[in-house]
Enzyme design. Structure first.
Site, PDB file in Angstrom:
ATOM      1  N   LYS A  63     -11.592  -1.800   8.351  1.00  0.00           N
ATOM      2  CA  LYS A  63     -10.942  -2.793   9.207  1.00  0.00           C
ATOM      3  C   LYS A  63     -11.425  -2.600  10.643  1.00  0.00           C
ATOM      4  O   LYS A  63     -12.237  -3.363  11.124  1.00  0.00           O
ATOM      5  CB  LYS A  63      -9.431  -2.704   9.087  1.00  0.00           C
ATOM      6  CG  LYS A  63      -8.984  -3.175   7.687  1.00  0.00           C
ATOM      7  CD  LYS A  63      -7.933  -2.310   7.145  1.00  0.00           C
ATOM      8  CE  LYS A  63      -7.628  -2.413   5.675  1.00  0.00           C
ATOM      9  NZ  LYS A  63      -7.772  -3.644   4.983  1.00  0.00           N
ATOM     10  N   TRP A 109       0.839  -1.213   0.000  1.00  0.00           N
ATOM     11  CA  TRP A 109       0.000   0.000   0.000  1.00  0.00           C
ATOM     12  C   TRP A 109       0.865   1.251   0.000  1.00  0.00           C
ATOM     13  O   TRP A 109       0.526   2.252  -0.634  1.00  0.00           O
ATOM     14  CB  TRP A 109      -0.966  -0.030   1.184  1.00  0.00           C
ATOM     15  CG  TRP A 109      -1.877  -1.209   1.087  1.00  0.00           C
ATOM     16  CD1 TRP A 109      -1.850  -2.337   1.842  1.00  0.00           C
ATOM     17  CD2 TRP A 109      -2.918  -1.410   0.115  1.00  0.00           C
ATOM     18  NE1 TRP A 109      -2.818  -3.227   1.414  1.00  0.00           N
ATOM     19  CE2 TRP A 109      -3.479  -2.674   0.363  1.00  0.00           C
ATOM     20  CE3 TRP A 109      -3.424  -0.633  -0.931  1.00  0.00           C
ATOM     21  CZ2 TRP A 109      -4.527  -3.196  -0.397  1.00  0.00           C
ATOM     22  CZ3 TRP A 109      -4.470  -1.136  -1.691  1.00  0.00           C
ATOM     23  CH2 TRP A 109      -5.008  -2.409  -1.417  1.00  0.00           C
ATOM     24  N   ASP A 166      -0.938   6.769   6.584  1.00  0.00           N
ATOM     25  CA  ASP A 166      -2.008   5.840   6.228  1.00  0.00           C
ATOM     26  C   ASP A 166      -2.188   4.905   7.424  1.00  0.00           C
ATOM     27  O   ASP A 166      -1.324   4.077   7.709  1.00  0.00           O
ATOM     28  CB  ASP A 166      -1.599   5.062   4.968  1.00  0.00           C
ATOM     29  CG  ASP A 166      -2.629   3.997   4.585  1.00  0.00           C
ATOM     30  OD1 ASP A 166      -3.610   3.797   5.341  1.00  0.00           O
ATOM     31  OD2 ASP A 166      -2.449   3.365   3.522  1.00  0.00           O
TER      32      ASP A 166
END
Ligand code: PMP
Length: 361
Positions: free
Chosen positions: A195, A103, A171
């Site tokens: 999540k 990511w 992030d």
């Protein structure tokens, strides 16, 4: 299948049962209005309260100082990979990126398309199994981008790096709200909420006011942080369902010990699974550098790919799903987000030992 199984998927993933049940109970007729919340105007009083309550809960649970603003933005974290450089990487400026996995690489690649993004450290040479810590941040950088938890590789940043005063843009998709954050270090934190916080499709963005003031205003409207902020994230029709569900999840977090409770249980759960790996290290192996191990995504290997496939299949039959590692790395991964009960980790650990005994290498 029982009504609920232990869901170790990496996101979308397990959510608190209390939140799901509450949503179920009030789905069709919200607050006796004769309609669902999702059939109402987002400009009406009823939705407005849900929206503002959710924002306040983010502030309360995360102990956010007045220096930071909360935004809800439709679109996952991937949209933020673009919005960040669009807003803060104007010609003549540059930003630095730490590359710690899949990511982080995507965030960096998107930023490069937009402006002068520079990778100052990468874990690539050792397949991202270690988080690089030996780097110097240029004090002239607009921001330092990093990923606090690497969902696919199973590593986590346990301490924010020194940055020479450069604001950290983080992030936090896969470890959002799992521990306290030193907000004085953070210029912008963002993450897809699917999540620890709710269903997929929205990002929670937390941005420092002085950074917000620097956001560009000459870009398309939906991509402007300042517009989202000035309208309390109601510039356009907000992702009402995601915001509503996040509110229910945050109420659950608040009522279950807040961040201290989440932090403590994250330690407990991950220690249980890592112990099962380490105590049986002739069979199980965690490929990640020990000090960088993630508390959210515990990755491990078995002696062979055949045994891994058998393990995943038999775990599913025993009521545990989502244990297959990401297709890019293979192996097994147990994601242990906030809503995973301690018993889930205990059941998995017991199953691992049992599987090992029944299936010698
Ligand atoms: N960053 C991290 C750390 C992630 O784990 C993910 C998704 N798994 C993303 C970004 C991308 O999020 P989305 O799919 O919401 O765009």
């Amino acid at each position: 299948m029982p009504e609920r199984i232990y869901n170790f998927a990496a996101g979308p993933c397990t959510l608190p049962l209390e939140a799901l049940k509450k949503a179920q109970a009030e789905f069709v007729n919200f607050e006796n209005a004769g309609m669902s919340l999702f059939e109402m105007s987002h400009r009406g009083k009823i939705y407005d309260k849900v929206h503002m309550d959710c924002m306040q809960l983010v502030r309360d649970v995360y102990e956010l100082p007045e220096t930071h603003k909360v935004l809800f933005i439709g679109g996952g974290a991937t949209l933020q990979f673009t919005m960040i450089p669009m807003n803060f990487l104007a010609p003549g400026s540059f930003a630095e990126y730490i590359n710690t996995g899949t990511w982080a690489t995507k965030a960096y690649n998107d930023a490069k398309l937009i402006g002068d993004a520079r990778e100052i450290a990468t874990g690539k040479p050792n397949e991202f199994m270690t988080i690089p810590k030996d780097f110097k941040v240029d004090p002239k950088a607009a921001y330092l981008h990093l990923t606090t938890n690497n969902t696919i590789k199973g590593t986590e940043l346990h301490k924010l790096p020194e940055t020479n005063g450069v604001p950290i843009f983080a992030d936090m998709s896969s470890d959002f709200m799992s521990r306290k954050v030193d907000w004085s270090r953070i210029g912008l934190a963002y993450g897809g909420i699917q999540k620890n916080l709710g269903p997929a499709g929205m990002s929670l963005v937390i941005i420092r006011n002085d950074i917000l003031e620097k956001a560009r205003t000459d870009i398309p409207s939906y991509l402007r942080y300042d517009l989202h902020a000035s309208k309390d994230s109601m510039y356009n029709t907000p992702p009402m369902f995601q915001i509503y569900m996040m509110k229910l999840v945050l109420e659950w977090v608040r009522d279950n010990g807040g961040l201290e409770g989440m932090d403590k249980r994250a330690d407990e759960r991950s220690n249980i699974v890592y112990k099962a790996i380490d105590d049986n290290s002739t069979y199980f192996r965690c490929p990640v550098n020990r000090e960088d191990r993630s508390r959210m995504n515990v990755c491990f290997r078995l002696p062979s790919e055949e045994l891994e496939a058998k393990f995943v299949a038999e775990a599913l039959a025993a009521g545990m799903n989502g244990l297959k590692g990401h297709r890019s790395v293979g192996g097994c991964r147990s994601s242990l987000y906030n809503a995973m009960p301690i018993e889930g980790a205990e059941t998995l650990a017991a199953f691992m030992v049992d599987f090992m005994k029944k299936n010698p290498a």
